[in-house]
Design an enzyme around this catalytic site. Sequence first.
Site, PDB file in Angstrom:
ATOM      1  CE  LYS A 297      -0.364  -0.480   5.045  1.00 28.56           C
ATOM      2  NZ  LYS A 297      -1.179  -1.008   6.141  1.00 28.56           N
TER       3      LYS A 297
ATOM      4  CG  MET B 255       8.849  23.949   1.072  1.00 29.80           C
ATOM      5  SD  MET B 255       7.849  25.041   0.044  1.00 29.80           S
ATOM      6  CE  MET B 255       6.952  25.961   1.271  1.00 29.80           C
TER       7      MET B 255
ATOM      8  CE1 TYR C 128      12.476  31.615   6.186  1.00 33.63           C
ATOM      9  CE2 TYR C 128      12.670  29.259   5.766  1.00 33.63           C
ATOM     10  CZ  TYR C 128      12.369  30.537   5.334  1.00 33.63           C
ATOM     11  OH  TYR C 128      11.960  30.722   4.044  1.00 33.63           O
TER      12      TYR C 128
HETATM   13  C1  LIG Z   1      -0.375  -1.959   6.845  1.00 29.60           C
HETATM   14  C2  LIG Z   1      -0.980  -3.271   7.198  1.00 29.60           C
HETATM   15  C3  LIG Z   1      -0.186  -4.428   7.217  1.00 29.60           C
HETATM   16  C4  LIG Z   1       1.324  -4.381   7.136  1.00 29.60           C
HETATM   17  O1  LIG Z   1       1.823  -3.987   8.399  1.00 29.60           O
HETATM   18  P1  LIG Z   1       3.372  -3.805   8.712  1.00 29.60           P
HETATM   19  O2  LIG Z   1       3.378  -3.410  10.152  1.00 29.60           O
HETATM   20  O3  LIG Z   1       3.858  -2.710   7.831  1.00 29.60           O
HETATM   21  O4  LIG Z   1       4.053  -5.096   8.454  1.00 29.60           O
HETATM   22  C5  LIG Z   1      -0.826  -5.658   7.370  1.00 29.60           C
HETATM   23  N1  LIG Z   1      -2.169  -5.727   7.543  1.00 29.60           N
HETATM   24  C6  LIG Z   1      -2.972  -4.629   7.570  1.00 29.60           C
HETATM   25  C7  LIG Z   1      -4.426  -4.782   7.778  1.00 29.60           C
HETATM   26  C8  LIG Z   1      -2.386  -3.364   7.420  1.00 29.60           C
HETATM   27  O5  LIG Z   1      -3.173  -2.276   7.461  1.00 29.60           O
END
Ligand SMILES: *Cc1c(COP(=O)(O)O)cnc(C)c1O
Length: 345
Positions: A33, A290, A242
């Site tokens: 993801k 930035m 800054y």
């Molecule tokens: C993001 C996620 C994972 C992966 O988790 P990690 O801690 O990055 O290994 C697995 N299952 C679900 C439901 C997640 O949201």
Amino acid sequence: MGTGILTIDLDALAANWRALDRLSPGETGAVVKANAYGCGIDRIAPRLAREGARRFFVATAEEGATLRNVLGKGPEINVFSGHMASDTALIRDHALTPMLNSPEQAARHRAALPDAPYGVQLDTGMNRLGMEAPDWAATRAELETGPLTLVMSHLACADEPDRPENARQLKQFTEMTLGVTVPRSFSATGGILLGRDYQFDLTRPGIGLYGGLPFAEAQPVVRLSLPVIQTREVAVGEFVGYGGGFIANRPTRIATVSAGYADGLIRHMSGVAQLFDEDRVCRLAGRVSMDLLTIDVTDLPVVPDQLDILGPLQTVDTLAEAAGTIGYEILTSLGNRYQRRYIGA
Ligand SMILES: *Cc1c(COP(=O)(O)O)cnc(C)c1O
């Protein structure tokens, strides 16, 4: 070159997947993801598929469609957010497998795409996504007669092995899935490390693949090198940046490098984060801007063309600590301005 270079080591990624795979007897999937945690799904996913990953996980149907275009037919693409009202065409056209989170999602999916496979996500205590026990009890019989591929849940505290919530969630998951004949999946990176009881049939590692904690044995996957744009001498009493966030208390050489909070180097690491010229360390001087960082390079024998802010000596987790956050956030915030280069194929 005016932008930073993010080097992603696909061989290290593959080694991390294999190492996590060896820790459990069952199947090992891969969570990709958020553009593979910022590392680039178009290069990460094919490499993991080549290592042997056959089930991938993404957050949304849109991410799933992108991933299908990258991977082509074959691997299973599971969508954590399930089947939202506008997802039907994406799920059908890209052969995605939604993890159904509620009786409403279940009814929607079964009505819209009666023959299309699905999984079920159960809530075992995290109270974020998934069916609670009564929802599952009410829908289970019908869902088990269709093309159900997976039953899963997610741990809230797996990176803290001593938390009693882990065993409580495990008990809940075991009870809720008693008699289930399709594969069960319970553990991400942290859960895999909790041992055999937590691993079930399929694991879902994410962060560990990309070199992050809690997988302490992971090989580092990312290196971030920032080009030095300008160097200057600063006299005692002069300030830098800054707010005058740094004041020279010795004759100081300051290097200005190209990257800032717009590139995910969050402002909270001002004055704390370190940068590296190979194994020589220097400190951030003053505030993160930035697009720029100012670095005290007084102690370096020569000013190099670039300084590393991520690499073997400062991992995503060490940098995260300096910034008051977690490695996940550092990785997924890495900006789009960097040039991404890949080691390995
Ligand atoms: C993001 C996620 C994972 C992966 O988790 P990690 O801690 O990055 O290994 C697995 N299952 C679900 C439901 C997640 O949201």
